[in-house]
Design a protein around this motif. Structure first.
Motif, PDB file in Angstrom:
ATOM      1  N   ALA A 156     -33.952  14.316  -8.368  1.00 24.98           N
ATOM      2  CA  ALA A 156     -35.198  14.768  -7.747  1.00 24.98           C
ATOM      3  C   ALA A 156     -35.087  16.239  -7.347  1.00 24.98           C
ATOM      4  CB  ALA A 156     -35.492  13.903  -6.514  1.00 24.98           C
ATOM      5  N   SER A 177     -36.336  22.472  -8.240  1.00 18.89           N
ATOM      6  CA  SER A 177     -37.342  22.700  -7.195  1.00 18.89           C
ATOM      7  C   SER A 177     -37.937  24.096  -7.295  1.00 18.89           C
ATOM      8  CB  SER A 177     -36.693  22.530  -5.823  1.00 18.89           C
ATOM      9  OG  SER A 177     -37.499  23.123  -4.833  1.00 18.89           O
ATOM     10  N   TYR A 229     -44.559  24.011  -6.270  1.00 24.76           N
ATOM     11  CA  TYR A 229     -45.464  23.945  -5.135  1.00 24.76           C
ATOM     12  C   TYR A 229     -46.610  24.869  -5.529  1.00 24.76           C
ATOM     13  CZ  TYR A 229     -42.190  21.529  -2.095  1.00 24.76           C
ATOM     14  OH  TYR A 229     -41.365  20.594  -1.530  1.00 24.76           O
ATOM     15  N   HIS A 263     -41.738  11.830  -0.305  1.00 25.73           N
ATOM     16  CA  HIS A 263     -41.009  13.081  -0.112  1.00 25.73           C
ATOM     17  C   HIS A 263     -39.717  12.855   0.693  1.00 25.73           C
ATOM     18  CE1 HIS A 263     -41.912  17.482  -0.778  1.00 25.73           C
ATOM     19  NE2 HIS A 263     -40.810  17.562  -0.061  1.00 25.73           N
ATOM     20  N   GLY A 264     -39.099  11.712   0.433  1.00 21.81           N
ATOM     21  CA  GLY A 264     -37.852  11.424   1.153  1.00 21.81           C
ATOM     22  C   GLY A 264     -38.079  11.279   2.649  1.00 21.81           C
ATOM     23  N   ASP A 302     -39.325   7.772  -6.338  1.00 19.49           N
ATOM     24  CA  ASP A 302     -38.108   8.200  -5.632  1.00 19.49           C
ATOM     25  C   ASP A 302     -38.212   7.835  -4.163  1.00 19.49           C
ATOM     26  OD1 ASP A 302     -39.359  10.207  -4.058  1.00 19.49           O
ATOM     27  OD2 ASP A 302     -38.831  11.818  -5.429  1.00 19.49           O
ATOM     28  N   GLY A 303     -37.050   7.917  -3.483  1.00 20.66           N
ATOM     29  CA  GLY A 303     -37.005   7.690  -2.047  1.00 20.66           C
ATOM     30  C   GLY A 303     -36.090   6.552  -1.640  1.00 20.66           C
TER      31      GLY A 303
HETATM   32  C1  LIG Z   1     -33.068  18.750   1.012  1.00 24.43           C
HETATM   33  C2  LIG Z   1     -34.324  18.306   0.322  1.00 24.43           C
HETATM   34  C3  LIG Z   1     -35.163  19.242  -0.242  1.00 24.43           C
HETATM   35  C4  LIG Z   1     -36.311  18.817  -0.918  1.00 24.43           C
HETATM   36  N1  LIG Z   1     -37.098  19.753  -1.534  1.00 24.43           N
HETATM   37  C5  LIG Z   1     -38.130  19.337  -2.294  1.00 24.43           C
HETATM   38  C6  LIG Z   1     -38.852  20.269  -3.061  1.00 24.43           C
HETATM   39  O1  LIG Z   1     -38.566  21.456  -3.067  1.00 24.43           O
HETATM   40  N2  LIG Z   1     -39.891  19.804  -3.803  1.00 24.43           N
HETATM   41  C7  LIG Z   1     -40.235  18.484  -3.842  1.00 24.43           C
HETATM   42  O2  LIG Z   1     -41.186  18.110  -4.532  1.00 24.43           O
HETATM   43  N3  LIG Z   1     -39.541  17.573  -3.141  1.00 24.43           N
HETATM   44  C8  LIG Z   1     -38.492  17.970  -2.381  1.00 24.43           C
HETATM   45  N4  LIG Z   1     -37.759  17.046  -1.697  1.00 24.43           N
HETATM   46  C9  LIG Z   1     -38.063  15.609  -1.864  1.00 24.43           C
HETATM   47  C10 LIG Z   1     -37.277  15.030  -3.026  1.00 24.43           C
HETATM   48  O3  LIG Z   1     -37.705  15.545  -4.254  1.00 24.43           O
HETATM   49  C11 LIG Z   1     -37.409  13.511  -3.105  1.00 24.43           C
HETATM   50  O4  LIG Z   1     -38.763  13.155  -3.067  1.00 24.43           O
HETATM   51  C12 LIG Z   1     -36.655  12.772  -2.014  1.00 24.43           C
HETATM   52  O5  LIG Z   1     -35.542  13.489  -1.555  1.00 24.43           O
HETATM   53  C13 LIG Z   1     -36.207  11.434  -2.549  1.00 24.43           C
HETATM   54  O6  LIG Z   1     -35.585  10.709  -1.577  1.00 24.43           O
HETATM   55  P1  LIG Z   1     -33.971  10.549  -1.455  1.00 24.43           P
HETATM   56  O7  LIG Z   1     -33.447  11.858  -0.985  1.00 24.43           O
HETATM   57  O8  LIG Z   1     -33.888   9.469  -0.425  1.00 24.43           O
HETATM   58  O9  LIG Z   1     -33.438  10.125  -2.780  1.00 24.43           O
HETATM   59  C14 LIG Z   1     -36.634  17.445  -0.990  1.00 24.43           C
HETATM   60  C15 LIG Z   1     -35.775  16.514  -0.401  1.00 24.43           C
HETATM   61  C16 LIG Z   1     -34.628  16.923   0.242  1.00 24.43           C
HETATM   62  C17 LIG Z   1     -33.714  15.884   0.828  1.00 24.43           C
END
Ligand SMILES: Cc1cc2nc3c(=O)[nH]c(=O)nc-3n(C[C@H](O)[C@H](O)[C@H](O)COP(=O)(O)O)c2cc1C
Length: 414
Positions: free
Chosen positions: A108, A138, A160, A309-310, A340-341
């Protein structure tokens, strides 16, 4: 390129020691032999990283309900395995968007990955390329998108969307010129989530030099020399490279927040604008509502990523796994729904596939793995996940991920 990279041959997490003949050519570096699960990487990263950086990666927002809910959701179901099905020829290989991948898993997008690991985005994408799985870079990264495309021509780019129409076109053109074939547009950041844990942990953008920050560095010398100093000496102060068509602000600039400009006016007309401009595959990330899934399809997206988004945006947002069945029902079984997530085990991945997802992306564990052990760490994390998937496919009695279905699951009554 190998015809079929058998990720499941990765020699880890087995009750027997791997021998040269049964590892499919994979080698686990000595220092990673005790890292047996993705959770082990998190613990190692907690020790390795200065606490503000670990907090930035690991954190959610507000009460962390969305963050924890995503992981808890896997306990909603129990498996119903089938037995005496020959699975010796099982394979993780999966086709998505007419492309064959070694497994239905990918990395991701994570912003500022080069803060936690030296050349973080680059090592993630290189490890993914070698393992033949997709990696999404990203748009908030500190390495030029052109460098990532050169290292991994199959990488996807996550944007973004800038607030102004002419900037949208300029960014889309830049991504296309670099050779990316898949553009992921993140939908769930109209404004930034309330990440108060970052403030408590003293993580900030811009990064503000302070005695505390210096102390954090001194007490984490492997990170200080292996990531921070090495980056500055070889590449200078990191900049946000990919928010727009041109280079953005350095991470320490007081005006760096401009990089994250206003996005709360964005709407489906902007998606239409992107769809008209972008000739490659378009994926919308951050969908939870079935209605939005239908909108994405209607506006010409080739696929969606179900994601909260985590847990970093709307606190209490539904767990992606819990949103998945309704989303799949809304767009139909053939539309590429990814997710994801909170995916931390091979069985978590298989569960989402059984509920109709075509592909699963994983974030934080790959970030931790890169921080702790560079590209070898990311490869190891991919190997762990793939091995767990392959083992559980045998235990469930399925030959291919596509054979998984609701018949393998029973929802627990609450
Ligand atoms: C440190 C960090 C930075 C992230 N930056 C972005 C990003 O720049 N763009 C985006 O679409 N999602 C971003 N996310 C969300 C991730 O793409 C994703 O949706 C999420 O981390 C998935 O969950 P997981 O970490 O539990 O696997 C970010 C997540 C984390 C942990």
């Amino acid at each position: 390129m190998q015809d079929e990279l058998r990720l499941q041959d990765y020699p880890i997490a087995s009750h027997t020691s791997p021998t040269k003949s049964n590892t499919g050519g994979w080698q686990v570096p000595q220092r990673l032999r005790r890292v047996l699960s993705l959770a082990d990487f998190e613990e190692a990263a907690r020790r390795h990283l200065p606490s503000p950086i670990f907090a930035y990666v690991s954190g959610g927002c507000e009460t962390d309900r969305a963050l924890h809910g995503s992981e808890d959701a896997f306990a909603d179901y129990d498996w119903i395995p089938r037995v005496f099905i020959s699975t010796s020829r099982r394979s993780l290989a999966t086709t998505l968007f007419d492309e064959r991948w070694a497994a239905p898993i990918g990395i991701a997008p994570m912003g500022v990955s080069a803060l936690s690991a030296y050349r973080g985005d680059l090592i993630q994408t290189q490890a993914a390329a070698a393992a033949q799985i997709p990696a999404i870079m990203s748009g908030s990264s500190l390495i030029r998108l052109e460098d990532i495309a050169a290292a991994n021509p199959k990488a996807w780019f996550q944007a973004y969307v800038p607030g102004e129409p002419e900037r949208i076109d300029a960014l889309v053109d830049r991504v296309a010129a670099a050779g990316f074939k898949t553009l992921v547009v993140t939908a769930d950041v109209p404004v930034s989530g309330n990440r108060e844990n970052n403030i408590r942990a003293r993580f900030s953008t811009p990064l503000r030099p302070s005695v505390r920050l210096a102390w954090d560095g001194i007490t984490h010398p492997r990170w200080l020399f292996g990531t921070a100093f090495k980056t500055i000496l070889r590449h200078g102060v990191p900049h946000f490279e990919n928010s727009h068509a041109t280079r953005g602000a350095p991470i320490i600039a007081s005006n760096v927040m401009r990089e994250f400009g206003a996005r709360d006016h964005l709407n489906w007309a902007h998606v239409q604008q992107i769809r008209e401009r972008w000739k490659g595959r378009l994926v919308i990330k951050g969908i939870l509502a079935p209605e939005d899934a239908q909108m994405a399809r209607q506006y010409g997206a080739d696929g969606i990523i179900v994601s909260n988004h985590g847990g970093r945006q709307l606190d209490g947002a539904i767990a992606p796994l819990r949103a998945l069945p309704d989303v799949v029902r809304a767009v139909g079984p053939d539309y590429p729904v990814m997710i994801d997530g909170g995916f931390r085990r091979g069985s978590d991945v298989l569960m989402a596939l059984a509920l109709g997802a075509k592909f699963v992306f994983v974030g934080r564990p790959f970030n931790y793995a890169g921080a702790v052990a560079g590209q070898a760490g990311v490869t190891h994390a991919i190997g762990i996940l793939a091995t767990e998937m392959a083992r559980n496919m045998a235990l469930l009695g399925v030959l291919n991920p596509s054979e998984l279905g609701p018949q393998h699951l029973r929802q627990r009554s609450r």
